[in-house]
Design an enzyme around this catalytic site. Structure first.
Site: not given
Length: 398
Positions: A193, A314, A373
């Protein structure tokens, strides 16, 4: 406690740290949960397939379990591993206290490995791997130094500054300095991630990061790619990727474009935080994780009050932000050092091997038939085996 002897080359002695959430904070959480209002049933929240997010039945069950959740048990488990804080100075002169867990080896040839979490993860992701290693080895036989930091703004590490932008290159500089201050002039980095994106910057920009292993590689289709070379497995990967981008990626755009608004919502209500994070653990895993796994992560975010400071990556990596950086197809981030990859089928934004190969010379690749994930939680033995095999294959040549 074992695994605590610092390397002789250490430059800054870190301060030992233990998690100790005040009893008043635990009481406050339970009180807020008790009086938290659950939204009335709707068509969307009543669907058992959860196609529109967590169901009302699930949130009611999770709320009830959280009200009686034993955080002290989780806290004791965390504190069974050596933890530290260390001040690290960034290039702007600001100092950040970085929290990390570590298993220090007494072997003179131990390989330093830094393992990096993502969102909505934390250092908790790597506790299963630390548990395996601390059981399998002693401090005298452990072949590695394992360093698991909390990214700035996560858990017990200091948050990003208030007066300027802060991005993953800042994070990479701080973490590279962390390894240097611990006395490691060369090391391996592993990440998933956001951790994988930080790892790519580390290996590209910092000479003492000698090798990289990842289990996540979000990228767009490489320019001039021959789609006829895709296999059936590749097409399965792209089908899940398309599902995620079409139906499950709105959260990332919210993080990137309206993080301030979202932070007020999620910081004011533990039930809101539970829904926001719990959804990801349910959607992004191969099999639904135990409720305890979800509640310990949500509790950590709540008690450290860090959901608002966890969104900044982000803005750096999501295309909706004009200042985002493309960490895959830009030659600046091409990996020229030993590069390993582990592919898990239920990863949310998996990329075909042939795509990943365009981002660096792929020295090690292993595909698995289970896992998602949160690979370090879901398949810790598998991820650890891949990492060990990768290090064994490449370390002597770095």
């Amino acid at each position: 406690m074992s695994f605590t002897r610092l390397p002789e080359t250490v430059k800054t002695t870190p301060t030992p740290f233990n998690v100790a959430v005040p009893e008043s904070a635990i009481l406050e959480l339970k009180t807020l949960l008790k009086f938290a209002k659950v939204a009335p049933p709707t068509y969307e929240s009543s669907r058992p397939d959860a196609n529109y997010g967590v169901t009302r039945d699930w949130i009611q069950k999770a709320k009830a379990e959280w009200e009686t959740f034993d955080w002290r048990k989780i806290e004791a488990h965390i504190n069974a591993f050596p933890q530290y804080k260390i001040p690290i100075t960034n290039t702007d002169g600001a100092s950040y206290n970085i929290h990390f867990l570590a298993l220090f080896s007494e072997k003179p040839d131990a390989v330093p490995i830094m393992m990096l979490h993502g969102w909505p993860g934390s250092f908790l992701e790597f506790l299963p791997i630390l548990g395996i290693l601390s059981t399998r080895y002693t401090s005298a036989t452990l072949p590695y130094h394992i360093i698991v930091p909390s990214l700035p703004g996560y858990a017990f590490s200091d948050p990003p500054p208030l007066d300027r932008n802060f991005n993953l290159q800042d994070v990479a500089r701080l973490l590279n300095s962390l390894m240097a201050q611990l006395g490691f002039d060369q090391y391996v980095v592993q990440g998933g991630d956001i951790g994988s994106q930080t790892a790519r910057i580390l290996v590209a920009e910092h000479a003492n990061c000698k090798a990289i292993h990842m289990n996540f590689c979000y990228m767009t289709e490489p320019p001039n790619f021959d789609t006829s070379s895709l296999t059936a497995s590749d097409n399965d990967i792209l089908e899940r990727r398309d599902w995620f981008l079409r139906s499950a990626s709105a959260y990332a755009f919210e993080h990137a474009t309206r993080p301030s608004t979202l932070s007020f919502v999620l910081s004011s209500s533990p039930l809101a935080l539970l829904a926001w994070i719990g959804e990801k653990f349910m959607d992004w895993t191969d099999e639904d994780p135990p409720m305890t796994t979800i509640l310990e992560s949500v509790s950590l975010y709540w008690f450290t009050d860090t959901i608002s400071t966890s969104f900044y990556p982000y803005r750096n990596t999501t295309p909706v932000d004009k200042n985002h950086i493309d960490l895959s197809n830009n030659p600046k981030w091409h990996i020229t050092k030993p590069f390993g990859y582990s592919a898990f089928p239920k990863e949310i934004l998996q990329s075909p091997r042939r795509w990943i190969e365009t981002t660096g010379k792929l020295d090690f690749y292993r595909e698995h038939d289970k896992g998602g994930h949160f690979a370090a939680i879901e398949r810790p033995e598998t991820l650890l085996k891949d990492l060990e095999d990768f290090v064994s294959q490449v370390w002597s040549g770095v």
